[in-house]
Write an enzyme that holds these catalytic residues in place. Structure first.
Site, short mmCIF file in Angstrom:
data_model
loop_
_atom_site.label_atom_id
_atom_site.label_comp_id
_atom_site.label_asym_id
_atom_site.label_seq_id
_atom_site.Cartn_x
_atom_site.Cartn_y
_atom_site.Cartn_z
N HIS A 133 46.07 29.58 -24.41
CA HIS A 133 44.65 29.25 -24.41
C HIS A 133 44.40 27.97 -25.19
CE1 HIS A 133 40.33 30.23 -25.93
NE2 HIS A 133 40.30 29.44 -24.87
N SER B 56 40.37 32.43 -21.47
CA SER B 56 39.79 32.47 -22.81
C SER B 56 39.32 33.86 -23.20
CB SER B 56 38.60 31.50 -22.89
OG SER B 56 37.63 31.84 -21.91
N ASN C 262 37.58 33.23 -29.48
CA ASN C 262 36.31 33.59 -28.85
C ASN C 262 35.74 34.91 -29.35
OD1 ASN C 262 35.96 31.29 -27.33
ND2 ASN C 262 37.23 32.04 -25.65
N GLU D 133 45.92 29.18 -28.67
CA GLU D 133 46.21 30.60 -28.83
C GLU D 133 47.31 31.01 -27.86
OE1 GLU D 133 42.51 33.27 -30.09
OE2 GLU D 133 42.13 32.18 -28.24
#
Length: 319
Positions: A175, A153, A225, A187
């Site tokens: 991800h 992540s 993130n 992702e």
């Protein structure tokens, strides 16, 4: 004073979505669309199991779930049985379909068997050295045309790929978001070495799993993130410096900003250790003070108050 349940409005919707996905999973078959013959998933924790479950259920691909912990594999096996039986009881799938699904996910503690897989997704804790070690072994243990993906992540894909000597172009990040059966977004992150063909193959698999892919370059925190975790950290800072109370912070974001879950409740759900790990990566790679983790977040991790998975975080889950 006993901490109460977090401000959250997503649970009924999440349950409906999960049930819908389980039902659709046996209506259509994605076989042949992704050209993956066998998927290997390394790590039988919450993320690894979720990836394995959705891959088998939606993409109809046989899965080898690998973990060196017998306890983790046993928990995953029990959860697989429980989840499939619950769906049968709700009429979401037949007993035969549930048995078929369970048969598609094989669990093992033998890492060497990863060579049987032509697509591998690593889903171990966010420790760069651990991931690099795994990818160095994958480069030596899998076929030359196998795709090697990481569920990281925040850790640099370029750095992870560099450990896969001779196979760097086959490394990519997929991800997935937590919980995997519910969240549709994934992702896809390319490292400096990642080939276009590798990205395309990863996109095809996640699409067959019923996911929507967003492709990003290898930058600290990627997309999700880079935006989400600093937002959570800022909420923790507001609690730390007395700008607002826990309930006040979560309430205004849910009821004033239309967020489905308050940031402190979300931090508990993600895991405070994971939040801290991502903040540390963001700060180390950018050296920007806006990514410095809250002191309160650090103290809670040191105390072992990691959120829902330990029974205590910003909220109390003991009951």
């Amino acid at each position: 004073m006993k901490m109460i349940s977090p401000v959250v409005t997503t649970r009924p919707r999440m349950i409906r979505t999960l049930n819908h996905l389980c039902f659709r999973g046996f209506q259509t078959s994605a076989a042949g669309r992704h050209q993956v013959e066998r998927l290997g998933v390394i790590g039988a924790g919450q993320m690894g199991f979720g990836i394995a479950y959705v891959a088998a259920m939606r993409a109809r691909v046989p899965v080898l779930l690998i973990d060196n912990s017998a306890e983790s594999l046993a928990k995953a096996g029990k959860f697989l049985k429980k989840l499939s039986e619950k769906d049968v009881a709700k009429g979401k799938m037949t007993g035969e379909q549930a048995e078929e699904l369970r048969g598609m996910i094989e669990m093992t503690d033998e890492f060497s068997r990863v060579g049987q897989c032509d697509f591998v997704i690593e889903a171990v804790p966010e420790i760069a050295s651990l991931k690099q070690q795994i990818f160095a072994e994958l480069a030596m243990s899998t076929a030359a045309d196998a795709t090697l993906a990481t569920n990281t992540s925040s850790i640099s894909i370029t750095k992870i790929a560099a450990a896969a000597k001779g196979r760097e172009d086959r490394v990519v990040a997929t991800h997935f978001m937590n919980p995997v059966p519910v969240q549709r977004g994934v992702e896809i992150i390319r490292g400096l070495q990642t080939s276009d063909a590798t990205v395309e193959r990863a996109e095809a698999l996640v699409k067959a799993m019923g996911k929507l892919a967003s492709v990003s370059e290898d930058r600290a925190g990627f997309l999700a993130n880079r935006v989400l975790i600093p937002y959570i950290n800022e909420a923790i800072l507001c609690l730390e410096n007395g700008t607002g109370t826990r309930d006040g912070i979560d309430s205004i974001m849910v009821n004033g900003c239309a967020m489905p879950m308050g940031p402190l409740a979300l931090a508990d759900f993600i895991g405070l250790d994971t939040c801290l790990s991502i903040m540390n990566v963001l700060f180390e790679e950018t050296q920007d003070s806006k990514y410095r983790a809250s002191a309160l977040l650090r103290r809670m991790v040191e105390a072992g108050w990691l959120g829902k998975k330990t029974g205590r975080g910003f909220y109390d889950y003991s009951s």
